[in-house]
Design an enzyme around this catalytic site. Structure first.
Site, short mmCIF file in Angstrom:
data_model
loop_
_atom_site.label_atom_id
_atom_site.label_comp_id
_atom_site.label_asym_id
_atom_site.label_seq_id
_atom_site.Cartn_x
_atom_site.Cartn_y
_atom_site.Cartn_z
N SER A 104 1.52 7.47 6.03
CA SER A 104 1.42 6.12 6.56
C SER A 104 0.30 5.39 5.83
O SER A 104 -0.73 6.00 5.51
CB SER A 104 1.10 6.18 8.06
OG SER A 104 0.64 4.92 8.52
N TYR B 90 0.86 -1.18 0.00
CA TYR B 90 0.00 0.00 0.00
C TYR B 90 0.90 1.23 0.00
O TYR B 90 0.81 2.11 0.87
CB TYR B 90 -0.97 0.00 1.19
CG TYR B 90 -2.29 0.66 0.83
CD1 TYR B 90 -3.17 0.04 -0.04
CD2 TYR B 90 -2.62 1.92 1.29
CE1 TYR B 90 -4.35 0.64 -0.42
CE2 TYR B 90 -3.80 2.54 0.92
CZ TYR B 90 -4.66 1.89 0.07
OH TYR B 90 -5.82 2.50 -0.32
N HIS C 96 3.22 4.53 -0.57
CA HIS C 96 3.00 5.97 -0.68
C HIS C 96 4.36 6.65 -0.87
O HIS C 96 5.39 5.97 -0.98
CB HIS C 96 2.25 6.49 0.55
CG HIS C 96 2.86 6.05 1.85
ND1 HIS C 96 4.12 6.44 2.26
CD2 HIS C 96 2.41 5.20 2.82
CE1 HIS C 96 4.39 5.90 3.42
NE2 HIS C 96 3.38 5.13 3.78
N LYS D 17 10.69 7.22 10.12
CA LYS D 17 9.32 7.24 10.66
C LYS D 17 9.17 6.16 11.73
O LYS D 17 8.54 6.36 12.76
CB LYS D 17 8.34 7.02 9.51
CG LYS D 17 7.00 6.47 9.90
CD LYS D 17 5.95 7.53 9.86
CE LYS D 17 4.64 7.08 10.44
NZ LYS D 17 4.19 5.77 10.02
N ASP D 18 9.77 4.98 11.45
CA ASP D 18 9.78 3.88 12.42
C ASP D 18 11.16 3.87 13.07
O ASP D 18 11.98 2.99 12.80
CB ASP D 18 9.46 2.56 11.72
CG ASP D 18 8.07 2.58 11.09
OD1 ASP D 18 7.11 2.21 11.76
OD2 ASP D 18 7.96 3.01 9.92
N GLN E 33 12.30 0.83 15.07
CA GLN E 33 12.55 -0.29 14.15
C GLN E 33 13.93 -0.15 13.52
O GLN E 33 14.69 -1.12 13.42
CB GLN E 33 11.47 -0.32 13.08
CG GLN E 33 11.76 -1.27 11.93
CD GLN E 33 10.59 -1.36 10.97
OE1 GLN E 33 9.64 -2.07 11.23
NE2 GLN E 33 10.65 -0.64 9.87
N GLY F 220 6.31 8.04 1.13
CA GLY F 220 7.33 7.65 2.12
C GLY F 220 8.12 6.45 1.62
O GLY F 220 9.36 6.46 1.59
N HIS F 221 7.40 5.43 1.17
CA HIS F 221 8.07 4.25 0.60
C HIS F 221 8.85 4.65 -0.66
O HIS F 221 9.97 4.18 -0.88
CB HIS F 221 7.04 3.19 0.20
CG HIS F 221 6.18 2.68 1.31
ND1 HIS F 221 4.84 2.97 1.41
CD2 HIS F 221 6.47 1.88 2.37
CE1 HIS F 221 4.33 2.37 2.49
NE2 HIS F 221 5.31 1.71 3.09
#
Ligand code: AMP
Length: 282
Positions: free
Chosen positions: A185, A32, A34, A149-150, A153, A36-37
């Site tokens: 997100s 999914y 966006h 963002k993470d 992680q 960001g990816h």
């Protein structure tokens, strides 16, 4: 740009590339996709000859009451985005391809994972570390790309790579935001109109924290209290946590006397959103 579903196909393709002396970047995602990816794919495309994007909603990193079933999926849209940003291969396995019957080996980290999101999501990082290790073994990338963002992680993955002597470079990429400030997100799609407006309280509180740091505030409790009180002013928001931690240990600190991460998790209605800033970036 190819889409493959099996580990054997990924291995075959990567083997071919490596035999030609090409470098390979990996962008692990749950799909999914966006902007960001897309920024991670851009970074990989810039640094490597070939880019693999994994597109897999990993069941192992979801708790029993979390949104595994409802998590948004759209492979056709993802394929267009990956192609437009110079990705070469999407790995989109079924859960049974990643976790065969009898699967029983896990990567379990005993530090860094007990704080922040690890407290509210106890099985999450075991699932993340296990799937990311598997992806590293399958793709054998020269570099792998993760979003700040993470932030927890990213710290966990860096630690795992160091602990287990994994032979690749981990690249952290900046948070990409909507024009009004909300961090992009896949979960933003859960928000209705009122919730979407309310969700702005996350980035507003991040900006407030950044401003206080910029003005020289060193007392973490003052920054946290100010951010919490702003978030609480939004009726649709419910705080999971607002914390300032040491970047290296993810342990809370009382004063900004070392590189720190200010991280927040806030429920807007039923949707849990996260945001953060690193004090060093302010
Ligand atoms: P996800 O599909 O949510 O698991 O995210 C896959 C990767 O994209 C992770 O490394 C995330 O940190 C990164 N990512 C997600 N949203 C953003 C964003 N708004 N900005 C930068 N990276 C992001």
């Amino acid at each position: 740009m190819k889409i493959v579903k099996t580990i054997a196909e990924v291995r075959q393709q990567v083997k071919e590339w490596k035999s030609q002396g090409l470098t390979v970047g990996l962008v692990p995602t749950m799909g999914y996709l966006h902007e960001g990816h897309a920024s991670l794919i851009d970074a990989s495309h810039r640094d490597n000859d070939r880019t693999v994007v994994s597109d897999f909603v990993n069941p192992m990193q979801f708790g029993p009451t979390e949104d595994l079933e409802s998590y948004p999926r759209d492979l056709e849209h993802d394929a267009k985005l990956v192609e437009a940003h110079g990705g070469d291969l999407i790995f989109n396995p079924e859960p049974s391809e990643m976790y065969h019957e009898g699967f029983s080996s896990f990567v379990d980290m005993t530090v860094l994972t007990q704080e922040l999101c690890g407290l509210s999501r106890p099985v999450h990082f075991r699932g993340v570390c296990t799937v990311v290790s598997k992806l590293f073994n399958i793709v054998q990338p020269d570099r792998a790309y993760f979003g700040k963002k993470d932030a927890q992680q990213l710290a966990v993955i860096r630690h795992m790579v160091d602990d287990l002597n994994m032979d690749l470079e981990i690249i952290g990429c900046p948070i990409v935001r909507e024009s009004d400030g909300l961090a992009k997100s896949s979960r933003n799609t859960y928000l209705n109109e009122a919730e979407r407006k309310a969700a702005l309280i996350l980035s507003k509180s991040i900006r407030l924290g950044q401003d206080m740091v910029k003005k020289g505030e060193k007392d973490c409790s003052k920054i946290i209290e100010a951010m919490k009180s702003l978030i609480t002013s939004e009726p649709l928001a419910r705080i999971d946590y607002v914390k300032i931690v040491d970047c290296a240990t993810m342990q809370q600190i009382p004063a900004l006397d070392r590189p720190a991460l200010c991280a927040i998790a806030v429920f807007i209605g039923k949707t849990r959103l996260i945001d953060n800033f690193f004090t060093e970036d302010v």
